[in-house]
Design a protein around this motif. Sequence first.
Motif, PDB file in Angstrom:
ATOM      1  N   MET A  24      11.387 -70.721  52.898  1.00  0.00           N
ATOM      2  CA  MET A  24      11.424 -70.308  51.482  1.00  0.00           C
ATOM      3  C   MET A  24      10.801 -68.916  51.334  1.00  0.00           C
ATOM      4  O   MET A  24       9.643 -68.776  50.956  1.00  0.00           O
ATOM      5  N   ASP A  25      11.586 -67.896  51.615  1.00  0.00           N
ATOM      6  CA  ASP A  25      11.031 -66.536  51.683  1.00  0.00           C
ATOM      7  C   ASP A  25      11.596 -65.626  50.590  1.00  0.00           C
ATOM      8  O   ASP A  25      12.735 -65.792  50.164  1.00  0.00           O
ATOM      9  N   GLY A  26      10.766 -64.662  50.181  1.00  0.00           N
ATOM     10  CA  GLY A  26      11.223 -63.646  49.222  1.00  0.00           C
ATOM     11  C   GLY A  26      10.542 -63.726  47.862  1.00  0.00           C
ATOM     12  O   GLY A  26      10.898 -62.985  46.947  1.00  0.00           O
ATOM     13  N   ASN A  27       9.534 -64.589  47.747  1.00  0.00           N
ATOM     14  CA  ASN A  27       8.835 -64.733  46.466  1.00  0.00           C
ATOM     15  C   ASN A  27       8.137 -63.439  46.041  1.00  0.00           C
ATOM     16  O   ASN A  27       8.166 -63.064  44.865  1.00  0.00           O
ATOM     17  N   GLY A  28       7.496 -62.785  47.011  1.00  0.00           N
ATOM     18  CA  GLY A  28       6.744 -61.564  46.708  1.00  0.00           C
ATOM     19  C   GLY A  28       7.669 -60.462  46.218  1.00  0.00           C
ATOM     20  O   GLY A  28       7.378 -59.798  45.204  1.00  0.00           O
ATOM     21  N   ARG A  29       8.785 -60.267  46.910  1.00  0.00           N
ATOM     22  CA  ARG A  29       9.737 -59.221  46.498  1.00  0.00           C
ATOM     23  C   ARG A  29      10.354 -59.518  45.141  1.00  0.00           C
ATOM     24  O   ARG A  29      10.591 -58.629  44.333  1.00  0.00           O
ATOM     25  N   TRP A  30      10.589 -60.793  44.881  1.00  0.00           N
ATOM     26  CA  TRP A  30      11.147 -61.209  43.576  1.00  0.00           C
ATOM     27  C   TRP A  30      10.186 -60.787  42.470  1.00  0.00           C
ATOM     28  O   TRP A  30      10.604 -60.248  41.445  1.00  0.00           O
ATOM     29  N   PRO A  37       2.758 -60.111  39.253  1.00  0.00           N
ATOM     30  CA  PRO A  37       1.912 -60.378  40.440  1.00  0.00           C
ATOM     31  C   PRO A  37       2.628 -61.315  41.414  1.00  0.00           C
ATOM     32  O   PRO A  37       3.488 -62.110  40.998  1.00  0.00           O
ATOM     33  N   ARG A  38       2.271 -61.228  42.685  1.00  0.00           N
ATOM     34  CA  ARG A  38       2.951 -62.040  43.714  1.00  0.00           C
ATOM     35  C   ARG A  38       2.876 -63.536  43.401  1.00  0.00           C
ATOM     36  O   ARG A  38       3.803 -64.279  43.708  1.00  0.00           O
ATOM     37  N   THR A  39       1.764 -63.961  42.786  1.00  0.00           N
ATOM     38  CA  THR A  39       1.636 -65.393  42.476  1.00  0.00           C
ATOM     39  C   THR A  39       2.727 -65.863  41.508  1.00  0.00           C
ATOM     40  O   THR A  39       3.151 -67.018  41.573  1.00  0.00           O
ATOM     41  N   ALA A  68       6.446 -73.864  53.636  1.00  0.00           N
ATOM     42  CA  ALA A  68       5.730 -73.469  52.421  1.00  0.00           C
ATOM     43  C   ALA A  68       4.569 -72.519  52.710  1.00  0.00           C
ATOM     44  O   ALA A  68       4.258 -71.642  51.906  1.00  0.00           O
ATOM     45  N   PHE A  69       3.902 -72.711  53.873  1.00  0.00           N
ATOM     46  CA  PHE A  69       2.749 -71.849  54.206  1.00  0.00           C
ATOM     47  C   PHE A  69       2.564 -71.870  55.716  1.00  0.00           C
ATOM     48  O   PHE A  69       2.409 -72.932  56.322  1.00  0.00           O
ATOM     49  N   SER A  70       2.574 -70.682  56.319  1.00  0.00           N
ATOM     50  CA  SER A  70       2.513 -70.619  57.784  1.00  0.00           C
ATOM     51  C   SER A  70       1.082 -70.423  58.263  1.00  0.00           C
ATOM     52  O   SER A  70       0.193 -70.044  57.481  1.00  0.00           O
ATOM     53  N   GLU A  72       0.168 -68.053  59.831  1.00  0.00           N
ATOM     54  CA  GLU A  72      -0.094 -66.613  59.710  1.00  0.00           C
ATOM     55  C   GLU A  72      -0.318 -66.173  58.258  1.00  0.00           C
ATOM     56  O   GLU A  72      -0.779 -65.062  58.007  1.00  0.00           O
ATOM     57  N   ASN A  73       0.030 -67.032  57.301  1.00  0.00           N
ATOM     58  CA  ASN A  73      -0.060 -66.613  55.897  1.00  0.00           C
ATOM     59  C   ASN A  73      -1.502 -66.474  55.381  1.00  0.00           C
ATOM     60  O   ASN A  73      -1.730 -65.912  54.313  1.00  0.00           O
ATOM     61  N   TRP A  74      -2.489 -66.939  56.176  1.00  0.00           N
ATOM     62  CA  TRP A  74      -3.899 -66.750  55.778  1.00  0.00           C
ATOM     63  C   TRP A  74      -4.283 -65.284  55.766  1.00  0.00           C
ATOM     64  O   TRP A  74      -5.325 -64.917  55.207  1.00  0.00           O
ATOM     65  N   GLU A  79      -6.726 -63.913  46.755  1.00  0.00           N
ATOM     66  CA  GLU A  79      -6.114 -64.219  45.459  1.00  0.00           C
ATOM     67  C   GLU A  79      -4.734 -64.869  45.650  1.00  0.00           C
ATOM     68  O   GLU A  79      -4.409 -65.882  45.027  1.00  0.00           O
ATOM     69  N   GLU A  80      -3.953 -64.282  46.568  1.00  0.00           N
ATOM     70  CA  GLU A  80      -2.612 -64.830  46.790  1.00  0.00           C
ATOM     71  C   GLU A  80      -2.686 -66.217  47.435  1.00  0.00           C
ATOM     72  O   GLU A  80      -2.002 -67.152  46.992  1.00  0.00           O
ATOM     73  N   VAL A  81      -3.540 -66.356  48.459  1.00  0.00           N
ATOM     74  CA  VAL A  81      -3.659 -67.660  49.137  1.00  0.00           C
ATOM     75  C   VAL A  81      -4.136 -68.712  48.129  1.00  0.00           C
ATOM     76  O   VAL A  81      -3.573 -69.814  48.041  1.00  0.00           O
ATOM     77  N   GLY A  83      -3.745 -68.710  44.930  1.00  0.00           N
ATOM     78  CA  GLY A  83      -2.652 -68.982  43.990  1.00  0.00           C
ATOM     79  C   GLY A  83      -1.640 -69.965  44.582  1.00  0.00           C
ATOM     80  O   GLY A  83      -1.192 -70.898  43.914  1.00  0.00           O
ATOM     81  N   ILE A  84      -1.318 -69.765  45.853  1.00  0.00           N
ATOM     82  CA  ILE A  84      -0.353 -70.662  46.519  1.00  0.00           C
ATOM     83  C   ILE A  84      -0.940 -72.072  46.607  1.00  0.00           C
ATOM     84  O   ILE A  84      -0.261 -73.069  46.320  1.00  0.00           O
ATOM     85  N   MET A  85      -2.227 -72.162  46.969  1.00  0.00           N
ATOM     86  CA  MET A  85      -2.872 -73.483  47.107  1.00  0.00           C
ATOM     87  C   MET A  85      -2.910 -74.208  45.756  1.00  0.00           C
ATOM     88  O   MET A  85      -2.700 -75.415  45.688  1.00  0.00           O
TER      89      MET A  85
HETATM   90  C1  IPE Z   1       7.463 -66.761  50.885  1.00  0.00           C
HETATM   91  O1  IPE Z   1       7.572 -65.607  50.121  1.00  0.00           O
HETATM   92  C2  IPE Z   1       6.277 -67.605  50.501  1.00  0.00           C
HETATM   93  C3  IPE Z   1       5.205 -67.620  51.505  1.00  0.00           C
HETATM   94  C4  IPE Z   1       5.232 -67.014  52.655  1.00  0.00           C
HETATM   95  C5  IPE Z   1       4.013 -68.380  51.179  1.00  0.00           C
HETATM   96  P1  IPE Z   1       6.794 -64.271  50.484  1.00  0.00           P
HETATM   97  O2  IPE Z   1       5.493 -64.282  49.766  1.00  0.00           O
HETATM   98  O3  IPE Z   1       6.705 -64.085  51.943  1.00  0.00           O
HETATM   99  O4  IPE Z   1       7.740 -63.182  49.838  1.00  0.00           O
HETATM  100  P2  IPE Z   1       8.070 -61.746  50.435  1.00  0.00           P
HETATM  101  O5  IPE Z   1       8.626 -61.959  51.798  1.00  0.00           O
HETATM  102  O6  IPE Z   1       6.786 -60.989  50.459  1.00  0.00           O
HETATM  103  O7  IPE Z   1       9.070 -61.178  49.490  1.00  0.00           O
END
Ligand code: IPE
Length: 246
Positions: A24-30, A37-39, A68-70, A72-74, A79-81, A83-85
């Motif tokens: 599920m990728d691309g949330n930040g760019r969206w 904000p990325r959240t 949902a969370f890798s 490496e995503n730490w 703030e972003e982590v 928000g995801i949690m």
């Molecule tokens: C996927 O979206 C969600 C997680 C990795 C938690 P991203 O946050 O990686 O979105 P982009 O890739 O920066 O657009």
Amino acid sequence: MGLFSKKDRAAEQLPPPQHIAIIMDGNGRWAKKRGLPRTAGHAAGAESFRRIANYCRTLGVRYLTVYAFSTENWKRSQEEVGGIMTLLQRYLEEALRDMEKNKVHFVFFGDLTKLSPELQELCRDAEERSRQYHEVQVNFCLNYGGRDEIVHGVRRFAREVARGERTPEELDENLFSQYLYSAGVPDPELIIRPSGEQRISNFLLWQSAYSEYVFMDVLWPDFGPRDLDEAISQFHRRNRRFGGAK
Ligand code: IPE
Ligand code: IPE
Ligand code: MG
């Protein structure tokens, strides 16, 4: 997306894969595109997940595995982590509340010990209370890494050997797969990555040996049922040989 050809339509009538996995990728760019904000992108991504999980049920997909969370995503900001949690916590509370209505079996892939005690308890509760449902299984990959999963599996097997419960000679591909988070789940036939990136990013390294990959340009929060149809119809057009010749 254009009109479907006759061939696509025929492909859509074929049964869907029994196991679909999605990065599920691309949330930040969206979010960035909208000056948010990325959240906010992750919140929209959670909505997209709800929609697609429902659609998979309509199609009769038996297993849906979502990244949902890798591990490496730490590396991301606190703030972003955080928000995801929070979003995950909210989603699981809602899933527990609606459990009897949705009848989804939840399973978590990943090292949950790194999550907050509250989140760990929600995961445990969701897994235990949904064990009675057998129609649809959602595998949630949380603090998941394909390499980490293999290392965990090897460690567990090694411990059993050290205790004299197993011998190294017993180990084959089938037995080893029982030491992974995905024990008992068939390998995904189709893995979808939206967002335009064309890489695995440490997802299902063992299980994807013969999966078909579909990479799509749409960002995850914009990913809808039509995109899933398109991915499935691409899957049906692939010639899966598994190393044979046909
Ligand atoms: C996927 O979206 C969600 C997680 C990795 C938690 P991203 O946050 O990686 O979105 P982009 O890739 O920066 O657009
Ligand atoms: C993969 O996406 C992890 C999830 C979607 C949860 P990333 O955005 O973390 O992957 P990279 O950094 O682009 O490889
Ligand atoms: Mg990303």
